[in-house]
Design a protein around this motif. Structure first.
Motif, PDB file in Angstrom:
ATOM      1  N   UNK A  81    -103.881   5.696  10.352  1.00  0.00           N
ATOM      2  CA  UNK A  81    -105.235   5.191  10.196  1.00  0.00           C
ATOM      3  C   UNK A  81    -105.337   3.823  10.845  1.00  0.00           C
ATOM      4  N   UNK A  82    -106.484   3.553  11.462  1.00  0.00           N
ATOM      5  CA  UNK A  82    -106.698   2.273  12.136  1.00  0.00           C
ATOM      6  C   UNK A  82    -106.423   1.131  11.173  1.00  0.00           C
ATOM      7  N   UNK A  83    -105.582   0.197  11.586  1.00  0.00           N
ATOM      8  CA  UNK A  83    -105.200  -0.928  10.738  1.00  0.00           C
ATOM      9  C   UNK A  83    -106.417  -1.694  10.213  1.00  0.00           C
ATOM     10  N   UNK A  84    -107.469  -1.797  11.029  1.00  0.00           N
ATOM     11  CA  UNK A  84    -108.612  -2.606  10.625  1.00  0.00           C
ATOM     12  C   UNK A  84    -109.648  -1.852   9.803  1.00  0.00           C
ATOM     13  N   UNK A  85    -110.152  -0.725  10.339  1.00  0.00           N
ATOM     14  CA  UNK A  85    -111.253  -0.061   9.625  1.00  0.00           C
ATOM     15  C   UNK A  85    -110.784   1.114   8.791  1.00  0.00           C
ATOM     16  N   UNK A  86    -109.525   1.522   8.961  1.00  0.00           N
ATOM     17  CA  UNK A  86    -108.990   2.602   8.138  1.00  0.00           C
ATOM     18  C   UNK A  86    -109.394   3.992   8.607  1.00  0.00           C
ATOM     19  N   UNK A  87    -110.045   4.073   9.753  1.00  0.00           N
ATOM     20  CA  UNK A  87    -110.468   5.367  10.276  1.00  0.00           C
ATOM     21  C   UNK A  87    -109.264   6.229  10.658  1.00  0.00           C
ATOM     22  N   UNK A  88    -109.399   7.521  10.394  1.00  0.00           N
ATOM     23  CA  UNK A  88    -108.340   8.474  10.729  1.00  0.00           C
ATOM     24  C   UNK A  88    -108.136   8.517  12.242  1.00  0.00           C
ATOM     25  N   UNK A  89    -106.891   8.488  12.674  1.00  0.00           N
ATOM     26  CA  UNK A  89    -106.592   8.501  14.100  1.00  0.00           C
ATOM     27  C   UNK A  89    -105.916   9.805  14.486  1.00  0.00           C
ATOM     28  N   UNK A 137    -106.812   6.430  19.589  1.00  0.00           N
ATOM     29  CA  UNK A 137    -106.179   5.192  19.145  1.00  0.00           C
ATOM     30  C   UNK A 137    -105.444   4.509  20.284  1.00  0.00           C
ATOM     31  N   UNK A 138    -105.273   3.201  20.129  1.00  0.00           N
ATOM     32  CA  UNK A 138    -104.511   2.399  21.073  1.00  0.00           C
ATOM     33  C   UNK A 138    -103.524   1.584  20.249  1.00  0.00           C
ATOM     34  N   UNK A 139    -102.494   1.076  20.904  1.00  0.00           N
ATOM     35  CA  UNK A 139    -101.498   0.285  20.185  1.00  0.00           C
ATOM     36  C   UNK A 139    -101.717  -1.188  20.523  1.00  0.00           C
ATOM     37  N   UNK A 140    -101.775  -2.010  19.503  1.00  0.00           N
ATOM     38  CA  UNK A 140    -101.942  -3.439  19.714  1.00  0.00           C
ATOM     39  C   UNK A 140    -100.669  -4.012  20.329  1.00  0.00           C
ATOM     40  N   UNK A 141    -100.844  -4.754  21.396  1.00  0.00           N
ATOM     41  CA  UNK A 141     -99.732  -5.354  22.124  1.00  0.00           C
ATOM     42  C   UNK A 141     -98.901  -6.288  21.250  1.00  0.00           C
ATOM     43  N   UNK A 142     -99.572  -7.032  20.357  1.00  0.00           N
ATOM     44  CA  UNK A 142     -98.871  -8.050  19.577  1.00  0.00           C
ATOM     45  C   UNK A 142     -98.229  -7.516  18.304  1.00  0.00           C
ATOM     46  N   UNK A 143     -98.990  -6.754  17.508  1.00  0.00           N
ATOM     47  CA  UNK A 143     -98.411  -6.310  16.220  1.00  0.00           C
ATOM     48  C   UNK A 143     -97.903  -4.877  16.284  1.00  0.00           C
ATOM     49  N   UNK A 144     -98.144  -4.204  17.429  1.00  0.00           N
ATOM     50  CA  UNK A 144     -97.664  -2.826  17.633  1.00  0.00           C
ATOM     51  C   UNK A 144     -98.229  -1.836  16.617  1.00  0.00           C
ATOM     52  N   UNK A 145     -99.363  -2.170  16.002  1.00  0.00           N
ATOM     53  CA  UNK A 145    -100.014  -1.245  15.069  1.00  0.00           C
ATOM     54  C   UNK A 145    -101.056  -0.412  15.823  1.00  0.00           C
ATOM     55  N   UNK A 146    -101.361   0.754  15.276  1.00  0.00           N
ATOM     56  CA  UNK A 146    -102.400   1.584  15.886  1.00  0.00           C
ATOM     57  C   UNK A 146    -103.776   1.136  15.433  1.00  0.00           C
ATOM     58  N   UNK A 147    -104.684   1.043  16.395  1.00  0.00           N
ATOM     59  CA  UNK A 147    -106.072   0.711  16.082  1.00  0.00           C
ATOM     60  C   UNK A 147    -106.979   1.687  16.814  1.00  0.00           C
ATOM     61  N   UNK A 148    -108.163   1.931  16.263  1.00  0.00           N
ATOM     62  CA  UNK A 148    -109.113   2.766  16.984  1.00  0.00           C
ATOM     63  C   UNK A 148    -109.720   1.921  18.099  1.00  0.00           C
ATOM     64  N   UNK A 149    -110.317   2.575  19.079  1.00  0.00           N
ATOM     65  CA  UNK A 149    -110.809   1.841  20.243  1.00  0.00           C
ATOM     66  C   UNK A 149    -111.982   0.923  19.890  1.00  0.00           C
TER      67      UNK A 149
END
Length: 134
Positions: free
Chosen positions: A57-65, A72-84
Motif C-alpha cells: 500500500x502507498x506509504x502516504x495515502x494507503x492506496x492498494x498498489x 506504484x513507483x519506488x521512492x529514491x530516498x526511503x525505497x518505499x512504494x508510493x502511488x504515482x
C-alpha cells in the motif's frame, strides 16, 4: 590642532549603522529559522500521518498498489512504494526519472533551506555583538 582619529574609534552614528545591520541580520535569521521550523513541523506531521506500509500500500495515502490497485513507483530516498499521485518525479539531469515520495521531497527541501546546519548540529553563524553607544 587636528588630532587624527584613532582607527578603532567609531562615531556614535557609525555604531548606530553597524547595530542596525546586525539587528536586520538577526531578524532575517529568526525569520529563516521560523520558516525552516514550519517546514520541519510539516514534515513531522506527514511522517505521523503515513497511511500505508510502503510495500503493498502507498506509504502516504494507503492506496492498494500493484496488479489490481494503482501503479506504484519506488521512492529514491526511503525505497518505499508510493502511488504515482503521492510520488513526485524529479529527473535531476539523470537519464531515467527519479521518484521521491512527498515526505522525502520535503526532507530534501528542508536540507536545502537550512543548509543542513539544523540537522547535523552545526553551530549557526554567530553574529557580532552590537556596539555599546555611550
Amino acid at each position: 590642532g587636528s588630532h587624527m582619529r584613532k582607527q578603532e574609534e567609531l562615531t556614535d552614528e557609525e555604531k548606530e549603522i553597524i547595530n542596525r545591520v546586525i539587528a536586520r541580520a538577526e531578524k532575517m535569521e529568526t525569520m529563516e529559522q521560523e520558516r525552516i521550523g514550519r517546514l520541519v513541523d510539516r514534515l513531522e506531521t506527514m511522517r505521523k500521518n503515513v497511511a500505508g506500509d510502503g510495500v503493498n500500500r502507498c506509504i502516504l495515502c494507503g492506496e492498494q498498489l500493484g496488479m489490481l490497485g494503482s501503479a506504484s513507483v519506488v521512492c529514491e530516498d526511503c525505497k518505499k512504494n508510493v502511488c504515482t499521485k503521492c510520488g513526485v518525479e524529479t529527473s535531476n539531469n539523470r537519464p531515467h526519472p527519479v521518484w521521491l515520495c512527498k515526505i522525502c521531497l520535503e526532507q530534501r527541501e528542508v536540507w536545502k533551506r537550512s543548509g543542513a546546519w539544523f540537522f547535523k548540529g552545526f553551530p549557526k553563524q554567530v553574529l557580532p555583538q552590537p556596539m555599546p553607544i555611550k
